[in-house]
Enzyme design. Structure first.
Site, mmCIF file in Angstrom:
data_model
loop_
_atom_site.group_PDB
_atom_site.id
_atom_site.type_symbol
_atom_site.label_atom_id
_atom_site.label_comp_id
_atom_site.label_asym_id
_atom_site.label_seq_id
_atom_site.Cartn_x
_atom_site.Cartn_y
_atom_site.Cartn_z
ATOM 1 N N ASP A 13 26.353 -12.210 23.680
ATOM 2 C CA ASP A 13 25.111 -11.488 23.376
ATOM 3 C C ASP A 13 23.858 -12.346 23.568
ATOM 4 O OD1 ASP A 13 26.705 -9.339 22.700
ATOM 5 O OD2 ASP A 13 26.814 -9.934 20.595
ATOM 6 N N LYS A 16 22.734 -11.860 28.741
ATOM 7 C CA LYS A 16 23.218 -12.006 30.120
ATOM 8 C C LYS A 16 22.836 -10.804 30.978
ATOM 9 C CE LYS A 16 27.336 -12.389 28.333
ATOM 10 N NZ LYS A 16 27.034 -12.514 26.903
ATOM 11 N N GLY A 40 28.951 -5.853 25.853
ATOM 12 C CA GLY A 40 27.862 -4.879 25.820
ATOM 13 C C GLY A 40 26.637 -5.583 26.371
ATOM 14 N N HIS A 41 26.269 -5.269 27.599
ATOM 15 C CA HIS A 41 25.164 -5.959 28.265
ATOM 16 C C HIS A 41 23.973 -5.001 28.368
ATOM 17 C CE1 HIS A 41 28.105 -8.995 30.325
ATOM 18 N NE2 HIS A 41 28.177 -8.988 29.008
ATOM 19 N N GLN A 222 31.016 -12.215 27.271
ATOM 20 C CA GLN A 222 31.219 -13.054 26.080
ATOM 21 C C GLN A 222 30.448 -14.373 26.254
ATOM 22 O OE1 GLN A 222 34.456 -11.449 27.398
ATOM 23 N NE2 GLN A 222 33.432 -9.837 26.301
HETATM 24 P P1 GDP Z 1 24.511 -9.756 26.558
HETATM 25 O O1 GDP Z 1 25.803 -9.267 25.998
HETATM 26 O O2 GDP Z 1 24.516 -11.239 26.749
HETATM 27 O O3 GDP Z 1 24.070 -9.035 27.813
HETATM 28 O O4 GDP Z 1 23.404 -9.457 25.432
HETATM 29 P P2 GDP Z 1 23.263 -8.109 24.558
HETATM 30 O O5 GDP Z 1 22.717 -7.054 25.429
HETATM 31 O O6 GDP Z 1 24.509 -7.821 23.813
HETATM 32 O O7 GDP Z 1 22.230 -8.587 23.462
HETATM 33 C C1 GDP Z 1 20.958 -9.058 23.799
HETATM 34 C C2 GDP Z 1 19.921 -8.170 23.073
HETATM 35 O O8 GDP Z 1 18.674 -8.817 23.112
HETATM 36 C C3 GDP Z 1 19.703 -6.835 23.756
HETATM 37 O O9 GDP Z 1 19.362 -5.895 22.791
HETATM 38 C C4 GDP Z 1 18.528 -7.105 24.699
HETATM 39 O O10 GDP Z 1 17.774 -5.948 25.001
HETATM 40 C C5 GDP Z 1 17.718 -8.047 23.862
HETATM 41 N N1 GDP Z 1 16.935 -9.058 24.592
HETATM 42 C C6 GDP Z 1 17.226 -9.685 25.755
HETATM 43 N N2 GDP Z 1 16.281 -10.626 26.022
HETATM 44 C C7 GDP Z 1 15.396 -10.581 25.016
HETATM 45 C C8 GDP Z 1 14.224 -11.326 24.698
HETATM 46 O O11 GDP Z 1 13.822 -12.247 25.403
HETATM 47 N N3 GDP Z 1 13.568 -10.987 23.543
HETATM 48 C C9 GDP Z 1 14.000 -10.004 22.714
HETATM 49 N N4 GDP Z 1 13.299 -9.764 21.621
HETATM 50 N N5 GDP Z 1 15.108 -9.282 22.982
HETATM 51 C C10 GDP Z 1 15.802 -9.584 24.102
HETATM 52 P P1 IMO Z 2 29.108 -9.811 25.448
HETATM 53 O O1 IMO Z 2 29.617 -9.833 26.876
HETATM 54 C C1 IMO Z 2 29.743 -11.006 21.318
HETATM 55 C C2 IMO Z 2 33.876 -11.261 19.925
HETATM 56 C C3 IMO Z 2 34.343 -10.264 18.900
HETATM 57 C C4 IMO Z 2 35.386 -11.083 18.175
HETATM 58 C C5 IMO Z 2 36.023 -11.885 19.303
HETATM 59 C C6 IMO Z 2 37.289 -11.276 19.862
HETATM 60 O O2 IMO Z 2 28.354 -8.583 25.108
HETATM 61 O O3 IMO Z 2 28.388 -11.075 25.132
HETATM 62 P P2 IMO Z 2 37.844 -9.151 21.367
HETATM 63 O O4 IMO Z 2 37.396 -7.742 21.271
HETATM 64 O O5 IMO Z 2 37.471 -9.823 22.642
HETATM 65 O O6 IMO Z 2 39.288 -9.331 21.032
HETATM 66 O O7 IMO Z 2 37.049 -9.912 20.178
HETATM 67 O O8 IMO Z 2 35.043 -11.969 20.310
HETATM 68 N N1 IMO Z 2 33.297 -10.665 21.153
HETATM 69 C C7 IMO Z 2 31.993 -10.680 21.444
HETATM 70 N N2 IMO Z 2 30.933 -11.130 20.720
HETATM 71 N N3 IMO Z 2 29.553 -10.513 22.551
HETATM 72 C C8 IMO Z 2 30.591 -10.095 23.291
HETATM 73 O O9 IMO Z 2 30.464 -9.725 24.589
HETATM 74 C C9 IMO Z 2 31.881 -10.124 22.721
HETATM 75 N N4 IMO Z 2 33.110 -9.767 23.148
HETATM 76 C C10 IMO Z 2 33.962 -10.112 22.180
HETATM 77 O O10 IMO Z 2 33.288 -9.877 18.049
HETATM 78 O O11 IMO Z 2 34.770 -11.998 17.301
HETATM 79 MG MG MG Z 3 26.508 -8.173 24.352
#
Ligand code: GDP
Ligand code: IMO
Ligand code: MG
Length: 427
Positions: A13, A16, A40-41, A222
């Site tokens: 999270d 990416k 979840g991207h 991840q």
């Molecule tokens: P990922 O799994 O690495 O793609 O990241 P996620 O989408 O799960 O979580 C990142 C969260 O931060 C999302 O809600 C994005 O919209 C938000 N986000 C990304 N870059 C920024 C930033 O520079 N500032 C803020 N405030 N939010 C951001």
């Molecule tokens: P993105 O790509 C954050 C965490 C879960 C749990 C552990 C194992 O959005 O960054 P799993 O379902 O893979 O067996 O869970 O890994 N986890 C993540 N945490 N971002 C993710 O993906 C994750 N995918 C799995 O919360 O601790």
């Molecule tokens: Mg994510």
């Protein structure tokens, strides 16, 4: 031409999805190499927000071919929902999305097994997303799993039954109650839907792109601290989230890896169980969660929050061979009077170290912090490093020096446009 890799350096999270979307116009291929719907991207553009789970984050850029690679575990039901959810953007995704026949198939019983194992672990549960990731990779490695290419086989249902019968025995052993009928009907419908997409030998596609000088970006899911080998085992996911995973997850030779973009937040978050040395249990942690909207993109769970952890970040940089750093969510700290960074760990035996110890679970470390002055300025509309408030510039200089790498991009908001590109420079 080489494959550039983009991956998370923390516990996932990091942001990416946003950076893949920002970089995608420079690439002709964007390919996911591991993980599955546990990811979840999030992408934000033109006032719209989209969360992608299995579909690569290059999907909104014209002329980019998106590949779901062989290292991915694919759930056809979630895939179908995801594709249908993107219908509002128009266009036929069959034109720019292909799926490796060698990707592993997640069956409804894999999700049940995930839940059964977690239930049996009780208080020691991993905190899995319950998408069936672990059980699917387990079947792959124990050489009995189904792959996407199997859906084209006339014996697919037979193969499916054989594996499901085995899963049912395990579920019985765990005395896990379930109702499979509904999920199963949806699964077979989703498999028919999946068959309407190009199912390919994507390793040829990737290598042909490289031979034709077409740039390829490998999108990690991840983060490094969730890696099955180097993460905080057993509180990890079941795949290689490291740069090396791009080789096995796409069929790319190690010598073809180019830049490695390492994405990190200006602080740390973790969702699920497991050690987290800099976790904050106080108001500051609450404040980061609130300002950063730190709730899971896949499960909605509140993310645990804490200060930036340099020993962990250095470990991830080392193991991935990161060449370019990307710092996310800097704006979340805009109003903080002071900002802390963990520079070392204090071990239970009294030593101070910069290394990540073998066992963070049973022998917790005490973080040693350095404190920085906050910048207390909004960063909206800034696009140049020279415009940054002085305390933020000093903080970034400190990080670059400690990490030994330039910070290539600084992200100041969720939108595609909220980004500062710092020209590559020697540190
Ligand atoms: P990922 O799994 O690495 O793609 O990241 P996620 O989408 O799960 O979580 C990142 C969260 O931060 C999302 O809600 C994005 O919209 C938000 N986000 C990304 N870059 C920024 C930033 O520079 N500032 C803020 N405030 N939010 C951001
Ligand atoms: P993105 O790509 C954050 C965490 C879960 C749990 C552990 C194992 O959005 O960054 P799993 O379902 O893979 O067996 O869970 O890994 N986890 C993540 N945490 N971002 C993710 O993906 C994750 N995918 C799995 O919360 O601790
Ligand atoms: Mg994510």
């Amino acid at each position: 031409m080489n494959v550039d890799v983009l991956l998370g350096l923390q516990w996932g999270d990091e942001g990416k999805g946003k950076i893949v979307d920002v970089l995608a116009p420079q690439y002709q291929v964007v390919a996911r190499f591991q993980g599955g719907p546990n990811a979840g991207h999030t992408l934000e553009f033109d006032g719209q927000k989209v969360v992608l789970h299995q579909i690569p984050s290059g999907i909104f850029r014209a002329d980019v071919t998106n590949i779901i690679g062989n290292g991915v575990v694919l759930d056809p039901i979630i895939f179908r929902k995801e594709i249908e959810g993107l219908a509002r953007f128009g266009g036929d995704l069959r034109q720019n999305l292909v799926i490796s026949k060698k990707a592993a198939l997640i069956l409804p019983t894999h999700r049940l097994l995930d839940a059964a194992y977690e239930q049996a672990k009780g208080a020691e549960k991993i905190g899995s997303t319950l998408k069936g990731i672990g059980p699917t990779y387990t079947d792959k490695v124990s050489r009995q799993g189904l792959r996407v290419g199997d859906v084209l086989s006339p014996n697919f249902k037979e193969k499916y039954r054989k594996l499901v019968d085995q899963h049912k025995q395990t579920l019985r052993f765990y005395q896990f109650e379930y109702n499979l009928a509904e999920a199963e009907a949806g699964f077979f419908e989703a498999v028919e839907f999946l068959k309407t997409f190009p199912l390919v030998d994507s390793e040829y596609l990737v290598n042909e792109a490289l031979a034709d000088d077409k740039p390829v970006l490998a999108e990690g899911a991840q983060g490094s601290l969730l890696d099955v080998d180097f993460g905080s085992y057993p509180f990890v996911t079941s795949s290689t989230t490291m740069a090396a995973g791009a080789c096995t997850g796409l069929g790319v030779a190690p010598g073809r890896i180019g830049d490695v973009f390492g994405i990190f937040k200006a602080y740390c978050t973790r969702v699920g169980s497991g050690p987290f040395p800099t976790e904050l249990f106080d108001e500051t942690g609450e404040r980061i969660r609130k300002e950063g909207r730190e709730f899971g993109s896949t499960t909605g769970r509140p993310r645990r929050c804490g200060w930036l952890d340099l020993p962990a970040l250095k470990y991830a940089i080392l193991l991935n061979g990161v060449t370019r750093l990307v710092m996310m969510k800097v704006d979340v700290l805009n109003d903080f009077g002071e900002i802390k960074v963990c520079t070392h760990y204090h071990l239970p035996d009294g030593t101070v170290t910069e290394r990540l110890p073998y066992d963070l679970c049973d022998a917790p470390v005490e973080p040693v912090y350095q404190t920085f002055e906050g910048w207390q300025t909004a960063l909206d509309g800034l696009h140049s490093y020279d415009e940054l408030p002085a305390p933020l510039a000093q903080y970034i200089d400190f990080l670059e020096e400690s990490l030994g790498l330039p910070i290539h991009f600084i992200s100041t908001g969720p939108d595609r446009e909220a980004i500062i590109h710092r020209e590559a420079q020697a540190v």
